[in-house]
Design an enzyme around this catalytic site. Structure first.
Site, PDB file in Angstrom:
ATOM      1  N   ARG A  78       0.861  -1.190   0.000  1.00 12.57           N
ATOM      2  CA  ARG A  78       0.000   0.000   0.000  1.00 12.57           C
ATOM      3  C   ARG A  78       0.893   1.235   0.000  1.00 12.57           C
ATOM      4  O   ARG A  78       1.695   1.419   0.910  1.00 12.57           O
ATOM      5  CB  ARG A  78      -0.897  -0.016   1.236  1.00 12.57           C
ATOM      6  CG  ARG A  78      -1.710   1.249   1.402  1.00 12.57           C
ATOM      7  CD  ARG A  78      -2.714   1.176   2.550  1.00 12.57           C
ATOM      8  NE  ARG A  78      -3.343   2.468   2.682  1.00 12.57           N
ATOM      9  CZ  ARG A  78      -3.169   3.297   3.719  1.00 12.57           C
ATOM     10  NH1 ARG A  78      -2.447   2.936   4.766  1.00 12.57           N
ATOM     11  NH2 ARG A  78      -3.745   4.472   3.733  1.00 12.57           N
ATOM     12  N   HIS A 122      -2.737  10.948   1.159  1.00 13.10           N
ATOM     13  CA  HIS A 122      -2.110  10.698   2.451  1.00 13.10           C
ATOM     14  C   HIS A 122      -1.453  12.003   2.904  1.00 13.10           C
ATOM     15  O   HIS A 122      -0.248  12.090   3.084  1.00 13.10           O
ATOM     16  CB  HIS A 122      -1.108   9.539   2.361  1.00 13.10           C
ATOM     17  CG  HIS A 122      -0.832   8.864   3.674  1.00 13.10           C
ATOM     18  ND1 HIS A 122      -0.948   7.499   3.871  1.00 13.10           N
ATOM     19  CD2 HIS A 122      -0.432   9.356   4.864  1.00 13.10           C
ATOM     20  CE1 HIS A 122      -0.620   7.196   5.122  1.00 13.10           C
ATOM     21  NE2 HIS A 122      -0.293   8.309   5.744  1.00 13.10           N
ATOM     22  N   GLU A 167      -7.114   8.419   6.727  1.00  9.94           N
ATOM     23  CA  GLU A 167      -7.327   8.994   8.059  1.00  9.94           C
ATOM     24  C   GLU A 167      -7.802  10.449   8.038  1.00  9.94           C
ATOM     25  O   GLU A 167      -7.087  11.360   8.483  1.00  9.94           O
ATOM     26  CB  GLU A 167      -6.044   8.897   8.891  1.00  9.94           C
ATOM     27  CG  GLU A 167      -5.535   7.485   9.063  1.00  9.94           C
ATOM     28  CD  GLU A 167      -4.394   7.383  10.067  1.00  9.94           C
ATOM     29  OE1 GLU A 167      -3.900   8.421  10.528  1.00  9.94           O
ATOM     30  OE2 GLU A 167      -4.007   6.259  10.407  1.00  9.94           O
ATOM     31  N   ASN A 292      -6.889   1.522  10.092  1.00 14.24           N
ATOM     32  CA  ASN A 292      -5.562   1.688  10.679  1.00 14.24           C
ATOM     33  C   ASN A 292      -5.721   1.589  12.188  1.00 14.24           C
ATOM     34  O   ASN A 292      -6.467   2.365  12.789  1.00 14.24           O
ATOM     35  CB  ASN A 292      -4.972   3.049  10.317  1.00 14.24           C
ATOM     36  CG  ASN A 292      -4.715   3.181   8.818  1.00 14.24           C
ATOM     37  OD1 ASN A 292      -4.856   2.218   8.070  1.00 14.24           O
ATOM     38  ND2 ASN A 292      -4.340   4.372   8.388  1.00 14.24           N
ATOM     39  N   TYR A 294      -3.651   1.328  15.854  1.00 10.38           N
ATOM     40  CA  TYR A 294      -2.397   1.412  16.603  1.00 10.38           C
ATOM     41  C   TYR A 294      -2.583   1.172  18.092  1.00 10.38           C
ATOM     42  O   TYR A 294      -1.771   0.526  18.728  1.00 10.38           O
ATOM     43  CB  TYR A 294      -1.735   2.784  16.390  1.00 10.38           C
ATOM     44  CG  TYR A 294      -1.170   2.924  14.999  1.00 10.38           C
ATOM     45  CD1 TYR A 294       0.112   2.495  14.716  1.00 10.38           C
ATOM     46  CD2 TYR A 294      -1.937   3.450  13.962  1.00 10.38           C
ATOM     47  CE1 TYR A 294       0.636   2.599  13.430  1.00 10.38           C
ATOM     48  CE2 TYR A 294      -1.416   3.557  12.677  1.00 10.38           C
ATOM     49  CZ  TYR A 294      -0.133   3.133  12.418  1.00 10.38           C
ATOM     50  OH  TYR A 294       0.386   3.214  11.151  1.00 10.38           O
ATOM     51  N   GLU A 352      -3.090  -0.342   8.159  1.00  9.41           N
ATOM     52  CA  GLU A 352      -1.883   0.045   8.906  1.00  9.41           C
ATOM     53  C   GLU A 352      -1.973  -0.540  10.306  1.00  9.41           C
ATOM     54  O   GLU A 352      -3.042  -0.545  10.913  1.00  9.41           O
ATOM     55  CB  GLU A 352      -1.742   1.568   9.055  1.00  9.41           C
ATOM     56  CG  GLU A 352      -1.328   2.300   7.816  1.00  9.41           C
ATOM     57  CD  GLU A 352      -1.205   3.808   8.023  1.00  9.41           C
ATOM     58  OE1 GLU A 352      -0.878   4.262   9.148  1.00  9.41           O
ATOM     59  OE2 GLU A 352      -1.450   4.523   7.043  1.00  9.41           O
TER      60      GLU A 352
HETATM   61  C1  BGC Z   1      -0.496   7.459   9.464  1.00 10.09           C
HETATM   62  C2  BGC Z   1       0.952   7.256   9.112  1.00 10.09           C
HETATM   63  C3  BGC Z   1       1.792   7.439  10.364  1.00 10.09           C
HETATM   64  C4  BGC Z   1       1.398   6.370  11.347  1.00 10.09           C
HETATM   65  C5  BGC Z   1       2.166   6.379  12.653  1.00 10.09           C
HETATM   66  C6  BGC Z   1      -0.915   6.877  10.772  1.00 10.09           C
HETATM   67  O1  BGC Z   1      -1.630   7.828  11.466  1.00 10.09           O
HETATM   68  O2  BGC Z   1      -1.330   7.068   8.407  1.00 10.09           O
HETATM   69  O3  BGC Z   1       1.298   8.139   8.104  1.00 10.09           O
HETATM   70  O4  BGC Z   1       3.163   7.403  10.109  1.00 10.09           O
HETATM   71  O5  BGC Z   1       0.047   6.496  11.664  1.00 10.09           O
HETATM   72  O6  BGC Z   1       1.932   7.543  13.367  1.00 10.09           O
END
Ligand code: BGC
Length: 453
Positions: A78, A122, A167, A292, A294, A352
């Site tokens: 991607r 992006h 995002e 995405n 995290y 992501e």
């Molecule tokens: C984004 C990336 C970023 C990653 C880590 C996401 O919010 O799409 O561009 O590097 O998180 O912060």
């Protein structure tokens, strides 16, 4: 019984990057500058004054980077297209050399057996469009559709998976509300307007795809599941606001054609009323959703937390990454299951997922041990498998990120790569996490049955 971490045969294992974070040469070959070019060159905006001028030099090294992906067994990649490379002024005049770069990139991926997934936006808006109001100008939905149509006409014969926006929440929250990301505005009144035009642009691009495209188009959102710090009515309400602001603000209009009911409470008189025709434009059926993921947050009511009045509560005993995010794999399965229950049985991709941790220097012989990243990856892949076992229609996973890259306003100080990049020499060294991921891919998940490395 212990689960068997076998994934569906067609599961797409890949990695993700974005243009400004890795390409370098941002104004080469006739490209127009972006708002990130300007932001990075504004003193004080990026840690250590870092810029994307060189970054990972991927613009000139994409062939060897793709060969490396192939060595690691990746099946998909991607990437994002820099709008200003192909339309230097954002609209109108086409830059053939910019188009040619992305054609060569896609052709090279395909010749290495790697399926491309292209993201149109992006975060690197052409500066020329920002000078005309950027995401605050309603015309941007047409500008974006023009750009998207150009890319569909050029690449849809080879690219089968398209993402409109990456995002939108981050674009608004960082770019227009808190000013930590380009274009660096800090304005309560602008934020809902930017959100709305981002979503209109998404809808207009999906419409354009229905006219021109033959494959699949979707939206990529960052989802951070919100959990209450206590059962008190105040904390529960704060958690609902935090969820509405970050998650549902983008999903509800795309799927239901309306914004969450909490929005006026959050923005007060800064929250506008929008015409129904706009909501109809936003609510275009999409073919997949990119997620995405995290971290999560645990929330309590806090009057001083502007503007949502919900503050995250740091969890004791948690592992915290270098970007200050709690490692919480269960949040990924919770998110995937929640998406299915709220928005229906749409194909999903994890577009992501990854972590920044301190990395030791590359040792003699080219070894770099990154056990915390391996652990993060392993636990999130297991959580993802758990969601599939519960019936979630998950089609693929893209690790963030292939390379250590420019982490926006943190510059190069936070490293998310599976592959280490020496920024002086541009040498690439796969970290242990890359080798671990390669084994997961080669075994289609069965590597996860092994004890933790
Ligand atoms: C984004 C990336 C970023 C990653 C880590 C996401 O919010 O799409 O561009 O590097 O998180 O912060």
């Amino acid at each position: 019984m212990t689960p068997d971490f076998q994934f569906p045969d067609s599961f797409l294992w890949g990695s993700a990057t974005s243009a400004y974070q890795i390409e370098g040469s941002p104004t080469a070959d006739g490209a127009g500058p972006s708002i990130w070019q300007r932001f990075a060159h504004t003193p004080g905006m990026i840690t250590h004054g870092d810029t994307g001028d060189i970054a990972c030099d991927h613009y000139r090294r994409f062939e060897s980077d793709i060969a490396l992906m192939q060595q690691l067994g990746m099946k998909a990649y991607r990437f994002s297209i820099a709008w200003g490379r192909v339309l230097p002024d954002g609209t109108g005049r086409v830059n053939a050399k910019g188009l040619d770069f992305y054609e060569r990139l896609v052709d090279c991926l395909l010749s290495h057996g790697i399926q491309p997934m292209a993201t149109l936006y992006h975060w690197d808006l052409p500066e020329a469009l920002d000078n005309r109001g950027g995401w605050l100008n309603p015309d941007i939905a047409h500008w974006f559709a023009e750009y998207a149509s150009l890319m569909f006409r050029t690449l849809d014969d080879r690219v089968k998976l398209w993402c409109t926006l990456n995002e939108p929440w981050v674009v608004t929250d960082g770019g227009y509300l808190h000013g930590t990301l380009a274009p660096g505005h800090r304005n309560l009144y602008e934020a809902p307007i930017a959100t709305h035009h981002l979503m209109r642009a998404h809808g207009a691009a999906v419409q354009a795809y229905r006219a021109l495209g033959q494959h699949q188009v979707g939206l990529v959102v960052n989802i951070e599941p919100k959990y209450p710090a206590s059962g008190s009515e105040q904390d529960l309400a704060a958690t609902r606001r935090a969820d509405a602001y970050m998650n549902r603000q983008y999903l509800d209009p795309a799927f239901f054609g309306r914004y969450p009911e909490e929005m006026p409470e959050i923005f007060g008189q800064a929250w506008p009323q929008w015409p129904q025709a706009d909501m109809d434009l936003i609510q275009q059926p999409i073919d997949f959703l990119g997620v995405n993921y995290y971290t999560r947050s645990v929330n309590r009511h806090d009057e001083s937390a502007w503007p949502v009045k919900a503050a995250p509560v740091r969890q004791s005993h948690a592992t915290i990454t270098e970007t200050g995010w709690e490692v919480y794999p269960q949040g990924l399965s919770d998110t995937l299951l929640w998406l299915k229950s709220r928005y229906g049985d749409l194909p999903l991709y994890v577009t992501e997922n990854g972590s920044a941790f301190y990395d030791p220097p590359v040792a003699e012989g080219g070894k770099l041990d990154d056990p915390l990243r391996v652990n993060y990856l392993q636990k999130h892949l297991k959580a993802m498998h758990h969601a599939i076992a519960q019936g979630v229609n998950l089609r693929g996973y893209f690790a963030w990120s292939l390379l250590d890259n420019l982490e926006w306003s943190h510059g190069f100080s936070k490293r998310f790569g599976l592959v280490h990049v020496n920024l002086q020499t541009q040498e690439r060294t796969p970290k242990e996490s890359a080798h671990f991921y390669a084994r997961v891919i080669a075994s289609n998940g069965r590597e996860l049955n092994e004890p933790a490395p």
